[in-house]
Design a protein around this motif. Structure first.
Motif, PDB file in Angstrom:
ATOM      1  N   THR A  38      -0.690  33.879 -23.224  1.00 35.25           N
ATOM      2  CA  THR A  38      -0.833  33.716 -21.787  1.00 35.25           C
ATOM      3  C   THR A  38      -1.054  35.061 -20.933  1.00 35.25           C
ATOM      4  O   THR A  38      -0.179  35.759 -21.239  1.00 35.25           O
ATOM      5  CB  THR A  38       0.535  32.990 -21.069  1.00 35.25           C
ATOM      6  OG1 THR A  38       0.655  31.937 -21.727  1.00 35.25           O
ATOM      7  CG2 THR A  38       0.244  32.634 -19.655  1.00 35.25           C
ATOM      8  N   THR A  66      -3.687  33.072 -14.289  1.00 40.89           N
ATOM      9  CA  THR A  66      -4.470  31.545 -14.412  1.00 40.89           C
ATOM     10  C   THR A  66      -3.871  30.595 -13.620  1.00 40.89           C
ATOM     11  O   THR A  66      -2.730  30.811 -12.859  1.00 40.89           O
ATOM     12  CB  THR A  66      -4.292  31.018 -15.991  1.00 40.89           C
ATOM     13  OG1 THR A  66      -2.924  30.852 -16.270  1.00 40.89           O
ATOM     14  CG2 THR A  66      -5.052  32.032 -17.092  1.00 40.89           C
ATOM     15  N   THR A  67      -4.631  29.618 -13.204  1.00 43.06           N
ATOM     16  CA  THR A  67      -4.151  28.243 -12.314  1.00 43.06           C
ATOM     17  C   THR A  67      -4.501  26.976 -13.128  1.00 43.06           C
ATOM     18  O   THR A  67      -5.359  26.821 -13.796  1.00 43.06           O
ATOM     19  CB  THR A  67      -4.772  28.377 -10.899  1.00 43.06           C
ATOM     20  OG1 THR A  67      -4.313  27.446 -10.280  1.00 43.06           O
ATOM     21  CG2 THR A  67      -6.274  28.514 -11.243  1.00 43.06           C
ATOM     22  N   SER A  68      -3.548  26.104 -12.731  1.00 41.47           N
ATOM     23  CA  SER A  68      -3.847  24.817 -13.177  1.00 41.47           C
ATOM     24  C   SER A  68      -4.259  23.937 -12.000  1.00 41.47           C
ATOM     25  O   SER A  68      -4.148  22.468 -12.204  1.00 41.47           O
ATOM     26  CB  SER A  68      -2.305  24.151 -13.594  1.00 41.47           C
ATOM     27  OG  SER A  68      -1.567  24.410 -12.676  1.00 41.47           O
ATOM     28  N   GLU A  69      -4.641  24.461 -10.895  1.00 42.37           N
ATOM     29  CA  GLU A  69      -5.113  23.877  -9.659  1.00 42.37           C
ATOM     30  C   GLU A  69      -6.144  22.743  -9.856  1.00 42.37           C
ATOM     31  O   GLU A  69      -6.429  21.669  -9.363  1.00 42.37           O
ATOM     32  CB  GLU A  69      -5.293  24.707  -8.514  1.00 42.37           C
ATOM     33  CG  GLU A  69      -4.149  25.160  -8.002  1.00 42.37           C
ATOM     34  CD  GLU A  69      -4.510  25.970  -6.665  1.00 42.37           C
ATOM     35  OE1 GLU A  69      -5.631  26.054  -6.355  1.00 42.37           O
ATOM     36  OE2 GLU A  69      -3.659  26.561  -6.185  1.00 42.37           O
ATOM     37  N   ARG A  70      -7.059  23.083 -10.972  1.00 43.79           N
ATOM     38  CA  ARG A  70      -8.327  22.275 -11.172  1.00 43.79           C
ATOM     39  C   ARG A  70      -8.001  21.173 -11.934  1.00 43.79           C
ATOM     40  O   ARG A  70      -8.974  20.393 -12.244  1.00 43.79           O
ATOM     41  CB  ARG A  70      -9.568  23.197 -11.734  1.00 43.79           C
ATOM     42  CG  ARG A  70      -8.998  23.871 -13.114  1.00 43.79           C
ATOM     43  CD  ARG A  70     -10.052  24.709 -13.817  1.00 43.79           C
ATOM     44  NE  ARG A  70     -11.400  23.694 -14.041  1.00 43.79           N
ATOM     45  CZ  ARG A  70     -11.586  23.021 -14.971  1.00 43.79           C
ATOM     46  NH1 ARG A  70     -10.704  23.029 -16.045  1.00 43.79           N
ATOM     47  NH2 ARG A  70     -12.855  22.252 -15.043  1.00 43.79           N
ATOM     48  N   ALA A  71      -6.915  21.189 -12.778  1.00 44.09           N
ATOM     49  CA  ALA A  71      -6.693  19.985 -13.703  1.00 44.09           C
ATOM     50  C   ALA A  71      -6.408  18.707 -12.571  1.00 44.09           C
ATOM     51  O   ALA A  71      -5.919  18.556 -11.817  1.00 44.09           O
ATOM     52  CB  ALA A  71      -5.221  20.274 -14.126  1.00 44.09           C
TER      53      ALA A  71
END
Length: 289
Positions: A110, A26-31
């Protein structure tokens, strides 16, 4: 650019050892990240680590401590933890194989992509994946990650393996006390049939790309509007009519609609992307300079 593995070690099954690497799935870049700002000056709020009667301190002066009595601590240096001789620190040990549906969904936490590490790992990796696929089983094991002992589930995913960190049993709250409060409602047979018909009409494949984050889009539009010194283009949903109190009437009206007619209207204007907002921000800074 290929992502970097953040953990390397061995996947161990009895006497079989397979060198593996872990990658986040998963990634948190779009947050959208907000900082706390001091409004009068427009400057970012910073934090200092303070010790009472001492004042601000440096990170180098900080060690871990376990409070065994009120206000009394056993001090532990990070190097002491690193020196602990634990086999599971660099290995994921599979201890059991279970049916996937036997794991309560509340335990999944996760996901990570599990990859073979080097040519010598390929045969064992592919063999394990094939065995799990054909037996329809999931490997359950444990290992240490980021200073915590974890339970993990390893299962086939597309052409490789997926490792999912599971929550421990004591991290799950029982539901029964809450669910005991649900009243025993007598369900009308016709209402149940209408509800089942509605479920059937709206059934299909799970396509996550069809679900848009409308909240994030609206926030980006607000940011863009502020950068451009204009009012935000707010897109509101069409009113759905008066509130229907009777559930039977609501079901009949829902089933009576044609398939797909309940879809939300498309926004008239697409919210700006994160990159376009950043470009506008840079342009605004150059203009003000």
């Amino acid at each position: 650019m290929a992502p970097r593995a953040f953990w390397t070690g061995h996947l161990r099954l009895s006497l079989v050892n397979i060198p593996v690497r872990l990658y986040p799935a998963t990634t948190s870049e779009r947050a959208i990240a907000f900082h706390q700002i001091h409004e009068p000056t427009g400057k970012r709020v910073r934090y200092q680590k303070i010790v009472p009667e001492v004042g601000a301190i440096e990170n180098e002066e900080i060690v871990k401590g376990y409070e065994y009595e009120k206000g009394k601590y056993v001090l532990i240096d990070p190097t002491e933890i690193d020196e602990l001789k634990l086999e599971s620190k660099q290995s994921i040990e599979i201890v059991r194989f279970v049916d996937e549906d036997s794991i309560d969904t509340r335990y999944f936490q996760t996901p990570y992509y599990l990859m073979p590490d080097g040519d010598m790992a390929d045969e064992g990796y592919v063999l394990l994946r094939r065995a799990l696929t054909e037996t329809k089983k999931v490997g359950v094991g444990q290992f240490i990650l980021r200073g915590h002992g974890n339970i993990v589930a390893i299962k086939p995913f597309e052409e490789g393996l997926l490792l999912e960190v599971l929550r421990h049993a004591d991290a799950i709250r029982p539901a029964q006390k809450l669910f005991d409060e649900i009243p025993d409602v007598k369900i009308d047979k016709e209402a149940l049939e209408l509800a089942k018909e509605l479920v059937t009409r709206k059934s299909g494949e799970f396509e996550p790309e069809q679900f848009k984050d409308e909240y994030a889009a609206a926030v980006w539009e607000l940011i863009q509007a502020k950068l451009e010194d204009r009012a935000p283009d707010i897109v509101t949903e069409e009113p759905g009519g008066a509130k229907v109190i009777n559930i039977m009437d609501a079901l009949k009206k829902s089933v009576g609609k044609r398939k797909g007619s309940g879809a939300k209207p498309r926004a008239k204007k697409t919210a700006p992307s994160r990159s376009s907002a950043k470009k506008t921000a840079r342009g605004a800074k150059r203009k003000s300079a």
